[in-house]
Design a protein around this motif. Structure first.
Motif, PDB file in Angstrom:
ATOM      1  N   GLY A   1      27.822  56.870  29.823  1.00  0.00           N
ATOM      2  CA  GLY A   1      27.225  55.665  30.356  1.00  0.00           C
ATOM      3  C   GLY A   1      28.217  54.577  30.696  1.00  0.00           C
ATOM      4  O   GLY A   1      27.846  53.550  31.272  1.00  0.00           O
ATOM      5  N   SER A   2      29.492  54.788  30.344  1.00  0.00           N
ATOM      6  CA  SER A   2      30.524  53.804  30.632  1.00  0.00           C
ATOM      7  C   SER A   2      30.872  53.783  32.120  1.00  0.00           C
ATOM      8  O   SER A   2      30.759  54.794  32.817  1.00  0.00           O
ATOM      9  N   THR A   3      31.317  52.635  32.572  1.00  0.00           N
ATOM     10  CA  THR A   3      31.899  52.497  33.906  1.00  0.00           C
ATOM     11  C   THR A   3      33.387  52.187  33.744  1.00  0.00           C
ATOM     12  O   THR A   3      33.743  51.208  33.087  1.00  0.00           O
ATOM     13  N   VAL A   4      34.214  53.033  34.325  1.00  0.00           N
ATOM     14  CA  VAL A   4      35.668  52.879  34.245  1.00  0.00           C
ATOM     15  C   VAL A   4      36.186  52.571  35.647  1.00  0.00           C
ATOM     16  O   VAL A   4      35.896  53.304  36.600  1.00  0.00           O
ATOM     17  N   VAL A   5      36.962  51.507  35.761  1.00  0.00           N
ATOM     18  CA  VAL A   5      37.557  51.118  37.046  1.00  0.00           C
ATOM     19  C   VAL A   5      39.057  51.366  36.978  1.00  0.00           C
ATOM     20  O   VAL A   5      39.762  50.743  36.180  1.00  0.00           O
ATOM     21  N   ALA A   6      39.532  52.299  37.800  1.00  0.00           N
ATOM     22  CA  ALA A   6      40.971  52.543  37.942  1.00  0.00           C
ATOM     23  C   ALA A   6      41.493  51.665  39.078  1.00  0.00           C
ATOM     24  O   ALA A   6      40.858  51.565  40.130  1.00  0.00           O
TER      25      ALA A   6
ATOM     26  N   GLU B   1      38.394  37.889  39.770  1.00  0.00           N
ATOM     27  CA  GLU B   1      37.777  38.289  41.031  1.00  0.00           C
ATOM     28  C   GLU B   1      36.643  39.278  40.803  1.00  0.00           C
ATOM     29  O   GLU B   1      35.579  39.189  41.441  1.00  0.00           O
ATOM     30  N   LEU B   2      36.831  40.222  39.885  1.00  0.00           N
ATOM     31  CA  LEU B   2      35.761  41.167  39.567  1.00  0.00           C
ATOM     32  C   LEU B   2      34.565  40.443  38.966  1.00  0.00           C
ATOM     33  O   LEU B   2      33.408  40.731  39.298  1.00  0.00           O
ATOM     34  N   ASP B   3      34.840  39.508  38.072  1.00  0.00           N
ATOM     35  CA  ASP B   3      33.748  38.762  37.438  1.00  0.00           C
ATOM     36  C   ASP B   3      32.990  37.929  38.464  1.00  0.00           C
ATOM     37  O   ASP B   3      31.749  37.891  38.453  1.00  0.00           O
ATOM     38  N   GLU B   4      33.720  37.259  39.348  1.00  0.00           N
ATOM     39  CA  GLU B   4      33.070  36.420  40.347  1.00  0.00           C
ATOM     40  C   GLU B   4      32.235  37.241  41.325  1.00  0.00           C
ATOM     41  O   GLU B   4      31.230  36.760  41.863  1.00  0.00           O
ATOM     42  N   ALA B   5      32.648  38.500  41.533  1.00  0.00           N
ATOM     43  CA  ALA B   5      31.885  39.391  42.419  1.00  0.00           C
ATOM     44  C   ALA B   5      30.713  40.040  41.696  1.00  0.00           C
ATOM     45  O   ALA B   5      29.935  40.774  42.311  1.00  0.00           O
ATOM     46  N   GLY B   6      30.575  39.788  40.391  1.00  0.00           N
ATOM     47  CA  GLY B   6      29.461  40.345  39.625  1.00  0.00           C
ATOM     48  C   GLY B   6      29.587  41.824  39.332  1.00  0.00           C
ATOM     49  O   GLY B   6      28.576  42.499  39.085  1.00  0.00           O
ATOM     50  N   GLU B   7      30.810  42.345  39.336  1.00  0.00           N
ATOM     51  CA  GLU B   7      31.012  43.767  39.087  1.00  0.00           C
ATOM     52  C   GLU B   7      30.984  44.051  37.576  1.00  0.00           C
ATOM     53  O   GLU B   7      31.715  43.434  36.807  1.00  0.00           O
ATOM     54  N   ALA B   8      30.135  44.974  37.177  1.00  0.00           N
ATOM     55  CA  ALA B   8      30.014  45.358  35.772  1.00  0.00           C
ATOM     56  C   ALA B   8      30.865  46.594  35.494  1.00  0.00           C
ATOM     57  O   ALA B   8      30.834  47.563  36.264  1.00  0.00           O
ATOM     58  N   TYR B   9      31.618  46.556  34.408  1.00  0.00           N
ATOM     59  CA  TYR B   9      32.451  47.692  34.027  1.00  0.00           C
ATOM     60  C   TYR B   9      32.776  47.569  32.547  1.00  0.00           C
ATOM     61  O   TYR B   9      32.645  46.497  31.944  1.00  0.00           O
TER      62      TYR B   9
END
Length: 308
Positions: free
Chosen positions: A279-284, A157-165
């Motif tokens: 520069g990292s993006t972390v998704v909790a 779902e994250l990939d399909e929404a184009g979310e980068a992390y």
């Protein structure tokens, strides 16, 4: 189900100092009555139960179990009879969790703590099924191969929404949600599990066994953090409760003391320690669990945040 993932940026001082973008995935909003990882773990198990012609779900948990509450709600919503095998003798006053389970139609079957330790014993489970009737058996916490399949869809779902992390972080009890995320990531990004239990040295072996059973491989792209358990499962402290209250005041997000509060504390500890590169993006991942607040308030009196 599912809806597009909802991500909330968290302006936390530790993250800003380290140049890390911290975001919260509101998976607790995915299903109104079965939030977060509970619905993900259950959805393919419910399909399997129907395919097997079973109309009853049988599972295990304690008096404040998010899993029992979720199975009871799923039974009501999906037309299954539900049986909860509850650890410990029946109390004079049921916990709010068990009251809600009963209101949702779940039959509660109390067993001694000694007997409950046999919940993984096929012979004992067979005795239960003989006594209580045929049922589709869900393990304590809901973790099995089908559960991992449901959790893995979060990554899709994250990939399909184009979310980068760069990394996903999740609270760990039995390791099922982390294992599911690993199968979804398939080595492409980092995963972090924040242990909610004290002395969970066995957790890595459990995660490895789960992924091997589900997809035939083990992963190395994950880290288990053991520094935010606050004394063990369902244990809490003034420090943890204070963090939860302050977090609510900053972000208007309610965390729970069992899983998601520890997740955010642990993730911030790792950020502060420089575990994630600038520069990292972390998704909790907010996996829900807020029904447990009623039990804390019953036992210890009311406690902020008032939004609970």
């Amino acid at each position: 189900m599912p809806t597009a993932p909802i991500l909330q940026d968290l302006a936390e001082p530790a993250a800003e100092r380290r140049g890390v973008r911290l975001r919260l995935l509101r998976d607790d909003w995915q299903h109104p009555e079965l939030p977060g990882n509970k619905w993900r773990k259950l959805q393919y198990n419910l399909l399997a139960a129907r395919e097997q012609g079973q109309n009853t779900l049988l599972t295990f948990g304690g008096a404040y179990s998010n899993h029992l509450a979720a199975v009871a709600a799923a039974g009501r919503l999906q037309g299954f009879r539900a049986i909860g095998v509850v650890r410990g003798e029946e109390a004079e006053a049921l916990s709010p969790t068990l009251q809600q389970c009963r209101a949702d139609g779940m039959q509660l079957h109390f067993v001694s703590r000694e007997a409950y330790r046999r919940r993984h014993d096929p012979a004992w489970v067979a005795e239960l099924l003989t006594a209580l009737g045929p049922a589709y058996v869900l393990p304590e916490g809901g973790t099995n191969t089908l559960a991992l399949r449901g959790v893995a869809e979060l990554v899709q779902e994250l990939d399909e929404a184009g979310e980068a992390y760069d990394a996903l972080a999740v609270a760990c009890g039995t390791g099922g949600t982390l294992a599911g995320l690993l199968t979804g990531l398939d080595g492409r990004r980092q995963a972090v599990g924040v242990a909610a239990l004290k002395g969970a040295d066995w957790l890595a072996a459990e995660v490895d066994a789960l992924t091997e059973q589900a997809v035939g491989r083990r992963y190395t792209n994950y880290h288990l953090h053991h520094g935010a358990h606050f004394g063990g499962y369902a244990s809490y402290s003034t420090e943890l409760l204070g963090f939860i209250e302050e977090f609510y005041l900053r972000h208007r997000v309610v965390l729970d003391p069992v899983y998601t509060g520890k997740l955010l504390v642990g993730t911030l500890q790792l950020i502060e320690a420089g575990y994630f590169a600038p520069g990292s993006t972390v998704v909790a991942v907010h996996t829900g669990g807020l029904q447990g607040w009623a039990g804390f308030q019953q036992r210890f009196g009311s406690y902020p945040p008032a939004a609970v």
